[in-house]
Design a protein around this motif. Structure first.
Motif, mmCIF file in Angstrom:
data_model
loop_
_atom_site.group_PDB
_atom_site.id
_atom_site.type_symbol
_atom_site.label_atom_id
_atom_site.label_comp_id
_atom_site.label_asym_id
_atom_site.label_seq_id
_atom_site.Cartn_x
_atom_site.Cartn_y
_atom_site.Cartn_z
ATOM 1 N N SER A 103 0.841 -1.188 0.000
ATOM 2 C CA SER A 103 0.000 0.000 0.000
ATOM 3 C C SER A 103 0.880 1.242 0.000
ATOM 4 O O SER A 103 2.071 1.180 0.298
ATOM 5 C CB SER A 103 -0.930 0.003 1.219
ATOM 6 O OG SER A 103 -0.190 -0.009 2.416
ATOM 7 N N GLY A 104 0.278 2.363 -0.362
ATOM 8 C CA GLY A 104 0.986 3.629 -0.328
ATOM 9 C C GLY A 104 1.646 4.037 -1.632
ATOM 10 O O GLY A 104 2.314 5.069 -1.691
ATOM 11 N N ILE A 105 1.497 3.197 -2.663
ATOM 12 C CA ILE A 105 2.054 3.524 -3.979
ATOM 13 C C ILE A 105 1.033 3.155 -5.047
ATOM 14 O O ILE A 105 0.041 2.500 -4.759
ATOM 15 C CB ILE A 105 3.357 2.733 -4.258
ATOM 16 C CG1 ILE A 105 3.082 1.225 -4.256
ATOM 17 C CG2 ILE A 105 4.441 3.111 -3.274
ATOM 18 C CD1 ILE A 105 4.188 0.402 -4.856
ATOM 19 N N ILE A 106 1.309 3.599 -6.271
ATOM 20 C CA ILE A 106 0.516 3.114 -7.399
ATOM 21 C C ILE A 106 1.146 1.786 -7.803
ATOM 22 O O ILE A 106 2.116 1.736 -8.569
ATOM 23 C CB ILE A 106 0.512 4.120 -8.562
ATOM 24 C CG1 ILE A 106 -0.005 5.474 -8.070
ATOM 25 C CG2 ILE A 106 -0.351 3.597 -9.700
ATOM 26 C CD1 ILE A 106 0.082 6.574 -9.103
ATOM 27 N N PHE A 107 0.586 0.723 -7.262
ATOM 28 C CA PHE A 107 1.223 -0.591 -7.347
ATOM 29 C C PHE A 107 1.486 -1.000 -8.790
ATOM 30 O O PHE A 107 2.573 -1.491 -9.114
ATOM 31 C CB PHE A 107 0.326 -1.617 -6.659
ATOM 32 C CG PHE A 107 0.873 -3.007 -6.659
ATOM 33 C CD1 PHE A 107 0.412 -3.953 -7.564
ATOM 34 C CD2 PHE A 107 1.852 -3.373 -5.751
ATOM 35 C CE1 PHE A 107 0.911 -5.242 -7.565
ATOM 36 C CE2 PHE A 107 2.363 -4.663 -5.739
ATOM 37 C CZ PHE A 107 1.889 -5.601 -6.651
ATOM 38 N N SER A 108 0.523 -0.790 -9.649
ATOM 39 C CA SER A 108 0.643 -1.285 -11.020
ATOM 40 C C SER A 108 1.753 -0.610 -11.804
ATOM 41 O O SER A 108 2.142 -1.105 -12.863
ATOM 42 C CB SER A 108 -0.693 -1.095 -11.747
ATOM 43 O OG SER A 108 -1.028 0.275 -11.812
ATOM 44 N N MET A 109 2.250 0.498 -11.312
ATOM 45 C CA MET A 109 3.289 1.240 -12.007
ATOM 46 C C MET A 109 4.694 0.853 -11.558
ATOM 47 O O MET A 109 5.681 1.439 -12.026
ATOM 48 C CB MET A 109 3.087 2.743 -11.788
ATOM 49 C CG MET A 109 1.789 3.273 -12.351
ATOM 50 S SD MET A 109 1.722 3.103 -14.139
ATOM 51 C CE MET A 109 2.943 4.309 -14.614
ATOM 52 N N ASN A 110 4.787 -0.096 -10.641
ATOM 53 C CA ASN A 110 6.076 -0.415 -10.039
ATOM 54 C C ASN A 110 6.497 -1.857 -10.242
ATOM 55 O O ASN A 110 5.673 -2.773 -10.199
ATOM 56 C CB ASN A 110 6.030 -0.125 -8.535
ATOM 57 C CG ASN A 110 6.104 1.359 -8.242
ATOM 58 O OD1 ASN A 110 7.193 1.935 -8.131
ATOM 59 N ND2 ASN A 110 4.944 1.995 -8.113
ATOM 60 N N ASP A 111 7.807 -2.027 -10.438
ATOM 61 C CA ASP A 111 8.397 -3.349 -10.435
ATOM 62 C C ASP A 111 8.533 -3.811 -8.991
ATOM 63 O O ASP A 111 8.836 -3.014 -8.104
ATOM 64 C CB ASP A 111 9.794 -3.324 -11.083
ATOM 65 C CG ASP A 111 9.758 -2.854 -12.528
ATOM 66 O OD1 ASP A 111 10.829 -2.483 -13.037
ATOM 67 O OD2 ASP A 111 8.672 -2.861 -13.143
ATOM 68 N N LEU B 93 6.813 -9.341 -16.372
ATOM 69 C CA LEU B 93 7.946 -10.172 -16.780
ATOM 70 C C LEU B 93 8.776 -10.554 -15.560
ATOM 71 O O LEU B 93 9.214 -9.677 -14.812
ATOM 72 C CB LEU B 93 8.815 -9.421 -17.782
ATOM 73 C CG LEU B 93 8.174 -9.152 -19.143
ATOM 74 C CD1 LEU B 93 9.109 -8.316 -20.013
ATOM 75 C CD2 LEU B 93 7.822 -10.456 -19.847
ATOM 76 N N PRO B 94 9.004 -11.849 -15.351
ATOM 77 C CA PRO B 94 9.761 -12.290 -14.193
ATOM 78 C C PRO B 94 11.247 -12.487 -14.488
ATOM 79 O O PRO B 94 11.637 -12.675 -15.645
ATOM 80 C CB PRO B 94 9.122 -13.631 -13.866
ATOM 81 C CG PRO B 94 8.744 -14.178 -15.216
ATOM 82 C CD PRO B 94 8.398 -12.984 -16.064
#
Length: 113
Positions: free
Chosen positions: A25-33, A56-57
């Motif tokens: 929580s606390g971030i725009i999750f979908s925008m982060n690796d 991509l893993p």
């Protein structure tokens, strides 16, 4: 405020499986690796796996073919499916947002022989 809460650790026999979860929580999750790290007793923290915002893993050689990282952007969750566990996988596992300095409390995985 960034928060990372890991769960799913426990005691398992060698050869077994566990699935770790991390709520973010606390971030725009979908925008982060996102990544998983681990720290074994008496050792430095090491990188385990990364998943890009595009899904991509990438894996450390030590876990390749046994661990699978995944994410659910709708739930702000990242997962680590761990199969064929070995005693050397024993560690505290942490999830991390790449390019952030925050860490969660970790979840302990103990693999017995």
């Amino acid at each position: 405020q960034v928060q990372l809460v890991e769960s799913g650790g426990g005691l398992v026999q060698a050869g077994g499986s566990l699935r770790l979860s991390c709520a973010v929580s606390g971030i725009i999750f979908s925008m982060n690796d996102m990544a998983w790290y681990r720290q074994a007793p008496g050792k430095q923290r090491e990188w385990v796996a990364t998943i890009t915002r595009g899904g991509l893993p990438n894996y450390a050689d030590s876990v390749k073919g046994r661990f699978t990282i995944s994410r659910d952007d709708a739930k702000n969750m990242v997962y680590l499916q761990m199969n064929s566990l070995k005693t050397e996988d024993t560690a505290v596992y942490y999830c991390k947002i790449l390019h952030y300095t925050d860490w969660g409390q970790g979840t302990r995985v103990t693999v017995s022989s």
